[in-house]
Write a protein that holds these residues in place. Structure first.
Motif, PDB file in Angstrom:
ATOM      1  N   PRO A 119     -15.769 -24.353 -32.504  1.00  0.00           N
ATOM      2  CA  PRO A 119     -17.001 -24.591 -32.554  1.00  0.00           C
ATOM      3  C   PRO A 119     -17.328 -26.086 -33.412  1.00  0.00           C
ATOM      4  O   PRO A 119     -18.337 -26.639 -33.084  1.00  0.00           O
ATOM      5  N   LEU A 120     -16.554 -26.469 -34.211  1.00  0.00           N
ATOM      6  CA  LEU A 120     -16.789 -27.649 -35.025  1.00  0.00           C
ATOM      7  C   LEU A 120     -16.715 -28.921 -34.023  1.00  0.00           C
ATOM      8  O   LEU A 120     -17.260 -29.854 -34.076  1.00  0.00           O
ATOM      9  N   ILE A 121     -15.641 -28.779 -33.297  1.00  0.00           N
ATOM     10  CA  ILE A 121     -15.348 -29.743 -32.079  1.00  0.00           C
ATOM     11  C   ILE A 121     -16.456 -29.885 -31.492  1.00  0.00           C
ATOM     12  O   ILE A 121     -16.975 -31.068 -30.847  1.00  0.00           O
ATOM     13  N   LEU A 122     -17.043 -28.642 -30.656  1.00  0.00           N
ATOM     14  CA  LEU A 122     -18.356 -28.790 -29.674  1.00  0.00           C
ATOM     15  C   LEU A 122     -19.553 -29.241 -30.542  1.00  0.00           C
ATOM     16  O   LEU A 122     -20.199 -30.033 -29.995  1.00  0.00           O
ATOM     17  N   ASP A 123     -19.617 -28.998 -31.931  1.00  0.00           N
ATOM     18  CA  ASP A 123     -20.754 -29.737 -32.381  1.00  0.00           C
ATOM     19  C   ASP A 123     -20.787 -31.138 -32.751  1.00  0.00           C
ATOM     20  O   ASP A 123     -21.566 -31.821 -32.429  1.00  0.00           O
ATOM     21  N   ALA A 124     -19.355 -31.623 -32.836  1.00  0.00           N
ATOM     22  CA  ALA A 124     -19.237 -32.939 -32.965  1.00  0.00           C
ATOM     23  C   ALA A 124     -19.496 -33.532 -31.740  1.00  0.00           C
ATOM     24  O   ALA A 124     -19.918 -34.813 -31.585  1.00  0.00           O
ATOM     25  N   ALA A 125     -19.163 -33.079 -30.407  1.00  0.00           N
ATOM     26  CA  ALA A 125     -19.336 -33.510 -29.309  1.00  0.00           C
ATOM     27  C   ALA A 125     -20.719 -33.414 -28.875  1.00  0.00           C
ATOM     28  O   ALA A 125     -21.204 -34.421 -28.158  1.00  0.00           O
ATOM     29  N   ASP A 126     -21.795 -32.732 -29.525  1.00  0.00           N
ATOM     30  CA  ASP A 126     -23.141 -32.570 -29.382  1.00  0.00           C
ATOM     31  C   ASP A 126     -23.733 -33.660 -30.370  1.00  0.00           C
ATOM     32  O   ASP A 126     -24.983 -33.890 -30.251  1.00  0.00           O
ATOM     33  N   SER A 127     -23.182 -34.303 -31.089  1.00  0.00           N
ATOM     34  CA  SER A 127     -23.694 -35.019 -32.164  1.00  0.00           C
ATOM     35  C   SER A 127     -24.230 -36.360 -31.272  1.00  0.00           C
ATOM     36  O   SER A 127     -23.788 -36.842 -30.268  1.00  0.00           O
ATOM     37  N   GLU A 128     -24.818 -37.504 -32.152  1.00  0.00           N
ATOM     38  CA  GLU A 128     -25.394 -38.469 -31.408  1.00  0.00           C
ATOM     39  C   GLU A 128     -24.052 -39.400 -31.344  1.00  0.00           C
ATOM     40  O   GLU A 128     -24.188 -40.024 -29.927  1.00  0.00           O
ATOM     41  N   GLU A 129     -22.998 -39.521 -32.021  1.00  0.00           N
ATOM     42  CA  GLU A 129     -22.174 -40.380 -31.806  1.00  0.00           C
ATOM     43  C   GLU A 129     -21.010 -39.571 -30.794  1.00  0.00           C
ATOM     44  O   GLU A 129     -20.413 -40.456 -29.796  1.00  0.00           O
ATOM     45  N   GLY A 130     -21.120 -38.436 -30.535  1.00  0.00           N
ATOM     46  CA  GLY A 130     -20.265 -37.599 -29.924  1.00  0.00           C
ATOM     47  C   GLY A 130     -20.605 -37.696 -28.428  1.00  0.00           C
ATOM     48  O   GLY A 130     -19.924 -37.914 -27.319  1.00  0.00           O
ATOM     49  N   ARG A 131     -22.175 -37.586 -28.232  1.00  0.00           N
ATOM     50  CA  ARG A 131     -22.512 -37.848 -26.900  1.00  0.00           C
ATOM     51  C   ARG A 131     -22.431 -39.106 -26.053  1.00  0.00           C
ATOM     52  O   ARG A 131     -22.443 -39.417 -24.801  1.00  0.00           O
ATOM     53  N   LYS A 132     -22.186 -40.040 -27.120  1.00  0.00           N
ATOM     54  CA  LYS A 132     -21.944 -41.591 -26.662  1.00  0.00           C
ATOM     55  C   LYS A 132     -20.410 -41.756 -26.185  1.00  0.00           C
ATOM     56  O   LYS A 132     -19.968 -42.404 -25.377  1.00  0.00           O
ATOM     57  N   TRP A 133     -19.393 -41.092 -27.106  1.00  0.00           N
ATOM     58  CA  TRP A 133     -18.061 -41.637 -27.230  1.00  0.00           C
ATOM     59  C   TRP A 133     -17.107 -40.453 -26.816  1.00  0.00           C
ATOM     60  O   TRP A 133     -16.033 -40.860 -26.376  1.00  0.00           O
ATOM     61  N   PHE A 134     -17.748 -39.155 -27.279  1.00  0.00           N
ATOM     62  CA  PHE A 134     -16.350 -38.192 -27.068  1.00  0.00           C
ATOM     63  C   PHE A 134     -16.301 -37.960 -25.462  1.00  0.00           C
ATOM     64  O   PHE A 134     -17.155 -37.473 -24.803  1.00  0.00           O
ATOM     65  N   LYS A 135     -14.692 -37.978 -25.166  1.00  0.00           N
ATOM     66  CA  LYS A 135     -14.672 -37.775 -23.987  1.00  0.00           C
ATOM     67  C   LYS A 135     -13.942 -36.266 -23.616  1.00  0.00           C
ATOM     68  O   LYS A 135     -14.456 -35.411 -22.794  1.00  0.00           O
ATOM     69  N   GLN A 136     -12.714 -36.110 -24.145  1.00  0.00           N
ATOM     70  CA  GLN A 136     -12.269 -34.840 -23.891  1.00  0.00           C
ATOM     71  C   GLN A 136     -11.164 -34.377 -25.227  1.00  0.00           C
ATOM     72  O   GLN A 136     -10.923 -35.318 -25.936  1.00  0.00           O
ATOM     73  N   VAL A 137     -10.561 -33.309 -25.160  1.00  0.00           N
ATOM     74  CA  VAL A 137      -9.853 -32.927 -26.117  1.00  0.00           C
ATOM     75  C   VAL A 137      -8.451 -32.350 -25.169  1.00  0.00           C
ATOM     76  O   VAL A 137      -8.649 -31.441 -24.410  1.00  0.00           O
ATOM     77  N   VAL A 138      -7.405 -33.018 -25.325  1.00  0.00           N
ATOM     78  CA  VAL A 138      -6.120 -32.656 -25.033  1.00  0.00           C
ATOM     79  C   VAL A 138      -5.349 -31.641 -25.658  1.00  0.00           C
ATOM     80  O   VAL A 138      -4.849 -32.077 -26.960  1.00  0.00           O
ATOM     81  N   ILE A 139      -4.766 -30.624 -25.193  1.00  0.00           N
ATOM     82  CA  ILE A 139      -4.031 -29.505 -26.032  1.00  0.00           C
ATOM     83  C   ILE A 139      -2.656 -29.848 -25.688  1.00  0.00           C
ATOM     84  O   ILE A 139      -2.269 -29.773 -24.545  1.00  0.00           O
ATOM     85  N   GLU A 140      -2.015 -30.248 -26.877  1.00  0.00           N
ATOM     86  CA  GLU A 140      -0.481 -30.535 -26.669  1.00  0.00           C
ATOM     87  C   GLU A 140       0.417 -29.819 -27.320  1.00  0.00           C
ATOM     88  O   GLU A 140       0.273 -29.308 -28.593  1.00  0.00           O
ATOM     89  N   GLY A 141       1.360 -29.021 -26.382  1.00  0.00           N
ATOM     90  CA  GLY A 141       2.369 -28.297 -27.206  1.00  0.00           C
ATOM     91  C   GLY A 141       3.692 -28.952 -27.376  1.00  0.00           C
ATOM     92  O   GLY A 141       4.069 -29.686 -26.621  1.00  0.00           O
ATOM     93  N   PHE A 142       4.232 -28.807 -28.700  1.00  0.00           N
ATOM     94  CA  PHE A 142       5.571 -29.524 -28.647  1.00  0.00           C
ATOM     95  C   PHE A 142       6.593 -28.514 -28.934  1.00  0.00           C
ATOM     96  O   PHE A 142       6.356 -27.186 -29.183  1.00  0.00           O
ATOM     97  N   THR A 143       7.941 -28.904 -28.689  1.00  0.00           N
ATOM     98  CA  THR A 143       9.016 -27.803 -28.840  1.00  0.00           C
ATOM     99  C   THR A 143       9.918 -28.736 -29.953  1.00  0.00           C
ATOM    100  O   THR A 143       9.738 -29.850 -30.089  1.00  0.00           O
ATOM    101  N   ASP A 144      10.935 -28.117 -30.061  1.00  0.00           N
ATOM    102  CA  ASP A 144      12.188 -28.768 -31.001  1.00  0.00           C
ATOM    103  C   ASP A 144      13.128 -29.232 -29.940  1.00  0.00           C
ATOM    104  O   ASP A 144      12.841 -29.463 -28.799  1.00  0.00           O
ATOM    105  N   THR A 145      14.099 -29.778 -30.718  1.00  0.00           N
ATOM    106  CA  THR A 145      15.251 -30.795 -29.610  1.00  0.00           C
ATOM    107  C   THR A 145      16.225 -29.745 -29.182  1.00  0.00           C
ATOM    108  O   THR A 145      17.022 -30.105 -28.552  1.00  0.00           O
TER     109      THR A 145
END
Length: 247
Positions: A119-145
C-alpha cells in the motif's frame, strides 16, 4: 610630322572591372554574415535545449529522491524489517524476505512485510511525483550459488512469481482491504523477474531473498506509450497462481 607619335589612350581595364569585383566582395561578405547569424542561432538553440534538458533532469532527480525518501520514512514507521534503498531504488525485507533452501515461498513474517509495503508503494505512485515518474516495480528473486545456473534461474523465477501471485491471489492476506482499483494497479505496476544468483550476498542464507526494484520514467519517455503491460501469467491467476501457492 609623320614621325611624331600620338599618345595612345590607355584602356581603363582595371576601371572597367572594379564594379564587378566590388559587387562580388559585397556578396561574399553578406553570405558570410548570414552564415554567422545562422550558426549563432543554431548554437543558441542547442545550448538552450541542453540547458532545459539539464534542468529537467535535475528536477526529475529531485522528484524521485523526494518520493523515495517519503516512502523510506513511511516504511520505517510501518515495519522495521522493510528497508528502502534510495540510492539503488530497491526495497528489501531483511531476514523476513529470505527463502529456505530450494524453497520459493516466504514465511508469515515475509508476507506481513509485503502486506505492509505494497500500500505504501501504491500511495507513492499516486503522489504528484509518482504520477510523473513512477513506472513499475520489478519483483526480483535471488538464489545462492549452490547448484547450476539454469536451476537457480528457474528457482529465482519461481520465487518472484510466488510473490507476484501472493499479490494477485484473492485468497492471499495481501489482498485484504485492497479495493478493485488497487488490485488493478498492482497488476499493471508489478512485474516478476528471475535473476538467479546475480548480486549474491556474503552468505547463502542472505542470498536467498526477494527484493523489489523501483523503476522510473526517463526524461523523454511518454507515460501513455510506455505503460508496463500486464504480466502474461497475471491473466491465468486461477491456474498458475493456485498451483504455485499450493506447492
Amino acid at each position: 610630322m609623320f614621325g611624331k607619335q600620338m599618345p595612345s589612350v590607355a584602356r581603363a581595364k582595371d576601371d572597367a572591372e572594379k564594379p564587378f569585383w566590388i559587387s562580388f566582395a559585397d556578396l561574399m561578405t553578406a553570405m558570410m554574415i548570414l552564415f554567422l547569424v545562422v550558426m549563432v542561432a543554431a548554437l543558441s538553440s542547442v545550448t538552450q535545449r541542453i540547458s532545459q534538458s539539464e534542468q529537467g533532469e535535475k528536477q526529475r532527480s529531485r522528484d524521485i529522491s523526494q518520493l523515495c525518501e517519503h516512502l523510506q520514512l513511511k516504511a520505517k514507521h510501518s515495519n522495521a524489517t522493510i528497508v528502502v534503498d534510495c540510492k539503488d531504488n530497491r526495497i528489501s525485507f531483511g531476514e523476513a524476505g529470505r527463502f529456505g533452501h530450494n524453497q520459493y515461498s516466504l514465511s508469515d513474517e515475509g508476507q506481513s512485510a509485503l502486506q505492509g509495503v505494497v500500500p505504501l508503494i501504491l500511495d507513492a505512485a499516486d503522489s504528484e511525483e509518482g504520477r510523473k515518474w513512477f513506472k513499475q516495480v520489478v519483483i526480483e528473486g535471488f538464489t545462492d550459488t549452490v547448484g547450476s545456473y539454469l536451476y537457480n534461474l528457474h528457482l529465482s523465477l519461481q520465487r518472484s512469481e510466488w510473490v507476484m501471485c501472493s499479490l494477485l491471489d484473492s485468497r492471499s492476506p495481501l489482498q485484504i482491504g485492497l479495493s478493485a482499483e488497487r488490485q488493478q494497479q498492482i497488476r499493471s505496476m508489478f512485474l516478476a523477474g528471475g535473476v538467479s544468483f546475480n548480486n549474491a550476498k556474503d552468505t547463502n542464507e542472505a542470498s536467498r531473498r526477494v527484493e523489489l526494484r523501483m523503476q522510473f520514467y526517463g526524461l523523454k519517455e511518454k507515460e501513455e506509450n510506455l505503460k508496463p503491460e500486464v504480466p502474461v501469467f497475471a491473466s491465468t491467476v486461477s491456474e498458475k497462481c493456485q498451483l504455485a501457492m499450493t506447492r
